[in-house]
Write a protein that holds these residues in place. Sequence first.
Motif, mmCIF file in Angstrom:
data_model
loop_
_atom_site.group_PDB
_atom_site.id
_atom_site.type_symbol
_atom_site.label_atom_id
_atom_site.label_comp_id
_atom_site.label_asym_id
_atom_site.label_seq_id
_atom_site.Cartn_x
_atom_site.Cartn_y
_atom_site.Cartn_z
ATOM 1 N N VAL A 25 13.175 -2.446 -0.374
ATOM 2 C CA VAL A 25 11.773 -2.754 0.299
ATOM 3 C C VAL A 25 10.672 -3.203 -0.902
ATOM 4 O O VAL A 25 9.985 -4.417 -0.644
ATOM 5 N N TYR A 26 10.735 -2.710 -2.241
ATOM 6 C CA TYR A 26 9.863 -3.052 -3.200
ATOM 7 C C TYR A 26 10.194 -4.695 -3.644
ATOM 8 O O TYR A 26 9.304 -5.374 -4.044
ATOM 9 N N ASP A 27 11.573 -4.840 -3.707
ATOM 10 C CA ASP A 27 12.136 -6.131 -3.991
ATOM 11 C C ASP A 27 11.608 -7.358 -3.058
ATOM 12 O O ASP A 27 11.173 -8.272 -3.398
ATOM 13 N N VAL A 45 -3.194 -0.952 -7.903
ATOM 14 C CA VAL A 45 -3.997 0.197 -7.577
ATOM 15 C C VAL A 45 -3.148 1.323 -6.914
ATOM 16 O O VAL A 45 -2.695 1.063 -5.836
ATOM 17 N N GLY A 46 -3.419 2.526 -7.151
ATOM 18 C CA GLY A 46 -2.406 3.600 -6.802
ATOM 19 C C GLY A 46 -0.916 3.030 -7.048
ATOM 20 O O GLY A 46 -0.251 3.213 -6.014
ATOM 21 N N CYS A 47 -0.539 3.218 -8.365
ATOM 22 C CA CYS A 47 0.890 2.640 -8.584
ATOM 23 C C CYS A 47 2.000 4.061 -8.403
ATOM 24 O O CYS A 47 3.007 3.469 -8.231
ATOM 25 N N ILE A 69 -2.920 1.868 -12.113
ATOM 26 C CA ILE A 69 -3.701 2.894 -12.076
ATOM 27 C C ILE A 69 -3.488 3.882 -10.938
ATOM 28 O O ILE A 69 -3.163 3.789 -9.887
ATOM 29 N N ASP A 70 -3.570 5.199 -11.311
ATOM 30 C CA ASP A 70 -3.318 6.190 -10.139
ATOM 31 C C ASP A 70 -4.408 7.471 -10.584
ATOM 32 O O ASP A 70 -4.239 7.814 -11.769
ATOM 33 N N GLU A 71 -4.836 8.265 -9.561
ATOM 34 C CA GLU A 71 -5.550 9.527 -9.942
ATOM 35 C C GLU A 71 -4.455 10.696 -10.087
ATOM 36 O O GLU A 71 -5.050 11.655 -10.386
ATOM 37 N N LEU A 149 -2.056 -3.450 -3.723
ATOM 38 C CA LEU A 149 -2.465 -2.013 -3.216
ATOM 39 C C LEU A 149 -1.137 -1.864 -2.229
ATOM 40 O O LEU A 149 -1.329 -2.095 -1.097
ATOM 41 N N TRP A 150 0.021 -1.158 -2.682
ATOM 42 C CA TRP A 150 1.143 -0.839 -1.837
ATOM 43 C C TRP A 150 1.063 0.334 -1.488
ATOM 44 O O TRP A 150 1.325 1.482 -2.053
ATOM 45 N N PHE A 151 1.116 0.737 -0.160
ATOM 46 C CA PHE A 151 1.335 2.018 0.522
ATOM 47 C C PHE A 151 0.230 2.947 0.216
ATOM 48 O O PHE A 151 0.302 3.475 -0.728
HETATM 49 C C1 LIG Z 1 1.511 6.312 -1.073
HETATM 50 S S1 LIG Z 1 1.459 6.293 -2.645
HETATM 51 C C2 LIG Z 1 1.976 4.712 -2.985
HETATM 52 C C3 LIG Z 1 2.379 4.535 -4.577
HETATM 53 C C4 LIG Z 1 3.086 3.073 -4.943
HETATM 54 N N1 LIG Z 1 1.947 2.103 -4.707
HETATM 55 C C5 LIG Z 1 4.307 2.603 -4.201
HETATM 56 O O1 LIG Z 1 4.168 1.725 -3.353
HETATM 57 O O2 LIG Z 1 5.313 3.364 -4.358
HETATM 58 C C6 LIG Z 1 -0.253 6.012 -2.987
HETATM 59 C C7 LIG Z 1 -0.713 6.284 -4.519
HETATM 60 O O3 LIG Z 1 -2.149 6.015 -4.512
HETATM 61 C C8 LIG Z 1 -2.701 7.058 -5.307
HETATM 62 N N2 LIG Z 1 -4.137 6.883 -4.934
HETATM 63 C C9 LIG Z 1 -4.728 7.288 -3.730
HETATM 64 N N3 LIG Z 1 -6.106 7.244 -4.013
HETATM 65 C C10 LIG Z 1 -6.157 6.786 -5.283
HETATM 66 C C11 LIG Z 1 -7.676 6.308 -5.886
HETATM 67 N N4 LIG Z 1 -8.898 6.376 -5.204
HETATM 68 N N5 LIG Z 1 -7.596 5.800 -7.034
HETATM 69 C C12 LIG Z 1 -6.350 5.916 -7.569
HETATM 70 N N6 LIG Z 1 -4.999 6.101 -7.203
HETATM 71 C C13 LIG Z 1 -4.991 6.543 -5.831
HETATM 72 C C14 LIG Z 1 -1.973 8.379 -4.983
HETATM 73 O O4 LIG Z 1 -2.140 9.428 -5.947
HETATM 74 C C15 LIG Z 1 -0.756 7.646 -4.904
HETATM 75 O O5 LIG Z 1 0.202 7.855 -5.884
#
Ligand SMILES: C[S@@+](CC[C@H](N)C(=O)[O-])C[C@H]1O[C@@H](n2cnc3c(N)ncnc32)[C@H](O)[C@@H]1O
Length: 270
Positions: A25-27, A45-47, A69-71, A149-151
């Motif tokens: 999927v990621y590729d 965003v939200g890596c 970036i991730d929280e 902004l994936w998933f």
């Molecule tokens: C469903 S995961 C997806 C991770 C990645 N994008 C992937 O496709 O594998 C969502 C990610 O977004 C992060 N996240 C959610 N809200 C966030 C925010 N406001 N700021 C930064 N990161 C955030 C979560 O901690 C989580 O790691």
Amino acid sequence: MLAIARTIYAEEWASNASAYQAQGVYDILSEHAAQAGDIRALLDVGCGQGHGLAALRRAFPAAAHLIGIDENPDCLEAAASLLAVHVPRSNIWRGRDEVLASGRYVSTYHGSVQIGSDGITLFQSDVVVRDSEIERVLDTVGPLDALTLWFSGVHKARSATEIARHFEIKSDADHRTLVEDRALAIAGERLRPRGVLHIVARAGAIDIDRVAHDMRLDYSDWLKGTSFRVESIRAIPYDEPADGIVVRSKNSRVSAMPNYAISVLIRREG
Ligand SMILES: C[S@@+](CC[C@H](N)C(=O)[O-])C[C@H]1O[C@@H](n2cnc3c(N)ncnc32)[C@H](O)[C@@H]1O
């Protein structure tokens, strides 16, 4: 509670992300992102655990700046390991969590971020919280070619935060809307002309063409009055793992529907 919820989320998301990766999927998503043209600077965003950045690095080996970036620091630790890059602890553990008298959590982010020398910069921050280091890092990198902004998704203790109260977040869908709005605002400030905002959402559907059509209309409505337009939408079928985060209703009728990653590529006009 916040720290535990983040750790649990990271453990569960690892199953989802590795299942998506094994299914390619990621590729496929990074191929879609390649419609942007050459990508040299990108913000994810939200890596999460870096699976998206790893695919993007394979697709764009010459990229000078891939920023994640991730929280969730547990996710970032896993991302550093997956991407095999050294990330200072001071980038990953920037958050300070406090409990207010109301019992709600407030997180603030501190300390300067070191930009990675190997093309990857990872750091802990929350895109809906004021953090001047996000601005400083993006100033240093210059105009972005893409913002991904994936998933979207977040740990379960998010409902106990001041953010949830302030933005009236009552569901995963509210959270997704908030983060997408923030991503669009950052894209408006930082994307170069003709750069792309790439959003990926999950959907369960029998009639996927209908769902993709409706999503095109929804995102087009959202973009009205901006300089962004939906350029293309792809629906990528995949299977959820049995032991990951449940991303859809447990209702058996709904969960029997095929899963799709809906990849929405949004172009900034030139
Ligand atoms: C469903 S995961 C997806 C991770 C990645 N994008 C992937 O496709 O594998 C969502 C990610 O977004 C992060 N996240 C959610 N809200 C966030 C925010 N406001 N700021 C930064 N990161 C955030 C979560 O901690 C989580 O790691």
